[in-house]
Design a protein around this motif. Structure first.
Motif, mmCIF file in Angstrom:
data_model
loop_
_atom_site.group_PDB
_atom_site.id
_atom_site.type_symbol
_atom_site.label_atom_id
_atom_site.label_comp_id
_atom_site.label_asym_id
_atom_site.label_seq_id
_atom_site.Cartn_x
_atom_site.Cartn_y
_atom_site.Cartn_z
ATOM 1 N N MET A 1 -67.367 -0.282 -83.593
ATOM 2 C CA MET A 1 -66.504 -1.159 -82.782
ATOM 3 C C MET A 1 -65.322 -1.661 -83.602
ATOM 4 S SD MET A 1 -67.402 -1.601 -79.600
ATOM 5 C CE MET A 1 -66.738 -3.186 -79.161
ATOM 6 N N ASP A 2 -65.560 -1.993 -84.864
ATOM 7 C CA ASP A 2 -64.462 -2.441 -85.737
ATOM 8 C C ASP A 2 -63.398 -1.360 -85.856
ATOM 9 O OD1 ASP A 2 -65.685 -4.882 -86.188
ATOM 10 O OD2 ASP A 2 -66.484 -4.330 -88.164
ATOM 11 N N TRP A 3 -63.830 -0.124 -86.039
ATOM 12 C CA TRP A 3 -62.876 0.979 -86.163
ATOM 13 C C TRP A 3 -62.107 1.191 -84.867
ATOM 14 C CZ3 TRP A 3 -67.320 4.245 -88.557
ATOM 15 C CH2 TRP A 3 -67.472 3.908 -89.896
ATOM 16 N N VAL A 4 -62.784 1.025 -83.738
ATOM 17 C CA VAL A 4 -62.114 1.179 -82.441
ATOM 18 C C VAL A 4 -61.083 0.072 -82.279
ATOM 19 C CG1 VAL A 4 -62.426 1.112 -79.938
ATOM 20 C CG2 VAL A 4 -64.053 2.375 -81.350
ATOM 21 N N ARG A 5 -61.457 -1.173 -82.572
ATOM 22 C CA ARG A 5 -60.535 -2.312 -82.446
ATOM 23 C C ARG A 5 -59.330 -2.159 -83.366
ATOM 24 N NH1 ARG A 5 -65.392 -5.787 -82.085
ATOM 25 N NH2 ARG A 5 -65.553 -6.356 -79.900
ATOM 26 N N GLU A 6 -59.564 -1.607 -84.550
ATOM 27 C CA GLU A 6 -58.475 -1.391 -85.495
ATOM 28 C C GLU A 6 -57.560 -0.252 -85.057
ATOM 29 O OE1 GLU A 6 -60.433 -0.620 -89.217
ATOM 30 O OE2 GLU A 6 -61.170 -2.668 -89.403
ATOM 31 N N GLY A 7 -58.014 0.544 -84.085
ATOM 32 C CA GLY A 7 -57.228 1.669 -83.604
ATOM 33 C C GLY A 7 -57.372 2.919 -84.446
ATOM 34 N N ARG A 8 -58.288 2.916 -85.384
ATOM 35 C CA ARG A 8 -58.441 4.066 -86.279
ATOM 36 C C ARG A 8 -58.947 5.297 -85.538
ATOM 37 N NH1 ARG A 8 -61.463 3.097 -91.699
ATOM 38 N NH2 ARG A 8 -60.505 5.104 -92.091
ATOM 39 N N LEU A 9 -59.844 5.120 -84.604
ATOM 40 C CA LEU A 9 -60.376 6.266 -83.875
ATOM 41 C C LEU A 9 -59.379 6.764 -82.843
ATOM 42 C CD1 LEU A 9 -64.105 5.216 -83.510
ATOM 43 C CD2 LEU A 9 -63.151 6.974 -84.997
ATOM 44 N N GLU A 10 -58.569 5.873 -82.313
ATOM 45 C CA GLU A 10 -57.554 6.274 -81.341
ATOM 46 C C GLU A 10 -56.511 7.175 -81.994
ATOM 47 O OE1 GLU A 10 -54.313 4.345 -78.277
ATOM 48 O OE2 GLU A 10 -55.645 3.044 -79.370
ATOM 49 N N ILE B 1 -58.919 10.400 -80.204
ATOM 50 C CA ILE B 1 -60.106 10.051 -79.439
ATOM 51 C C ILE B 1 -59.935 8.623 -78.952
ATOM 52 C CG2 ILE B 1 -62.586 9.696 -79.574
ATOM 53 C CD1 ILE B 1 -62.323 11.787 -82.004
ATOM 54 N N ILE B 2 -60.081 8.440 -77.658
ATOM 55 C CA ILE B 2 -59.928 7.100 -77.105
ATOM 56 C C ILE B 2 -61.278 6.639 -76.576
ATOM 57 C CG2 ILE B 2 -58.804 5.698 -75.349
ATOM 58 C CD1 ILE B 2 -56.419 7.605 -75.551
ATOM 59 N N MET B 3 -61.796 5.582 -77.158
ATOM 60 C CA MET B 3 -63.061 5.007 -76.710
ATOM 61 C C MET B 3 -62.758 3.668 -76.058
ATOM 62 S SD MET B 3 -65.473 5.872 -79.940
ATOM 63 C CE MET B 3 -66.989 5.723 -79.039
ATOM 64 N N THR B 4 -63.558 3.276 -75.103
ATOM 65 C CA THR B 4 -63.332 2.000 -74.431
ATOM 66 C C THR B 4 -64.487 1.051 -74.686
ATOM 67 O OG1 THR B 4 -64.338 2.769 -72.379
ATOM 68 C CG2 THR B 4 -61.955 3.063 -72.605
ATOM 69 N N TYR B 5 -64.184 -0.226 -74.563
ATOM 70 C CA TYR B 5 -65.156 -1.312 -74.663
ATOM 71 C C TYR B 5 -64.616 -2.453 -73.819
ATOM 72 C CZ TYR B 5 -61.737 -2.664 -78.195
ATOM 73 O OH TYR B 5 -60.577 -2.965 -78.841
ATOM 74 N N ILE C 1 -61.142 -1.576 -72.175
ATOM 75 C CA ILE C 1 -59.925 -1.470 -72.986
ATOM 76 C C ILE C 1 -60.208 -0.522 -74.142
ATOM 77 C CG2 ILE C 1 -58.973 -3.714 -72.359
ATOM 78 C CD1 ILE C 1 -60.078 -4.851 -74.964
ATOM 79 N N HIS C 2 -59.169 -0.070 -74.820
ATOM 80 C CA HIS C 2 -59.392 0.815 -75.954
ATOM 81 C C HIS C 2 -58.756 0.318 -77.253
ATOM 82 C CE1 HIS C 2 -55.678 2.342 -74.122
ATOM 83 N NE2 HIS C 2 -55.328 2.622 -75.352
ATOM 84 N N THR C 3 -58.022 -0.783 -77.225
ATOM 85 C CA THR C 3 -57.516 -1.399 -78.454
ATOM 86 C C THR C 3 -57.473 -2.904 -78.276
ATOM 87 O OG1 THR C 3 -55.211 -1.213 -77.729
ATOM 88 C CG2 THR C 3 -56.047 0.549 -79.151
ATOM 89 N N GLY C 4 -57.524 -3.619 -79.378
ATOM 90 C CA GLY C 4 -57.428 -5.066 -79.346
ATOM 91 C C GLY C 4 -58.695 -5.736 -78.851
#
Length: 135
Positions: A66-75, A79-83, A92-95
């Motif tokens: 989740m930290d990596w997704v929030r940081e935008g590293r995986l995007e 790859i776009i993941m949502t939470y 959402i996928h960032t922030g």
């Protein structure tokens, strides 16, 4: 020269000289990067996987992913993941919050600062007038 940059690693507890933004020693940072590459490689093979599925399949902590997704590293890897948005729950996928919640917060902020801006305008005018008198 002081020891202002001497911090304790939040993972292993060792003391180290902090040079970046994270409170992780170089050894733990390298291990974290290896885990990141494992997640990234898994997502290339399974691009529609959920965060929970990725965590289960790679045996990597869901919070770290989740930290990596929030940081935008995986995007950035394509790859776009949502939470869920922390305010309304929309995907959402960032922030931390979605655009509509950001807009609502902006409206509230503008309305709150509107009363403050009036005071600022008065201050600016009086400062400008006083500047004129000084000249």
């Amino acid at each position: 020269m002081g020891f202002d940059n001497l911090v304790e690693c939040k993972i292993c507890g060792k003391l180290f000289m902090k040079t970046g933004r994270k409170n992780i020693c170089p050894s733990c940072l390298n291990k974290e990067e290896e885990l990141f590459m494992e997640v990234k490689n898994y997502l290339y093979d399974s691009p529609n996987a959920s965060i929970k599925e990725v965590a289960e399949q790679t045996e990597i902590d869901e919070g770290l992913i989740m930290d990596w997704v929030r940081e935008g590293r995986l995007e950035r890897t394509g790859i776009i993941m949502t939470y869920p948005c922390e305010m309304c729950g929309k995907p959402i996928h960032t922030g931390k919050i979605c655009k509509s919640c950001q807009n609502e917060l902006g409206v509230v902020s503008d309305s709150l600062s509107g009363t403050k801006d009036e005071g600022k305008d008065e201050t600016k005018r009086s400062m400008y007038i006083s500047d004129k008198f000084k000249k």
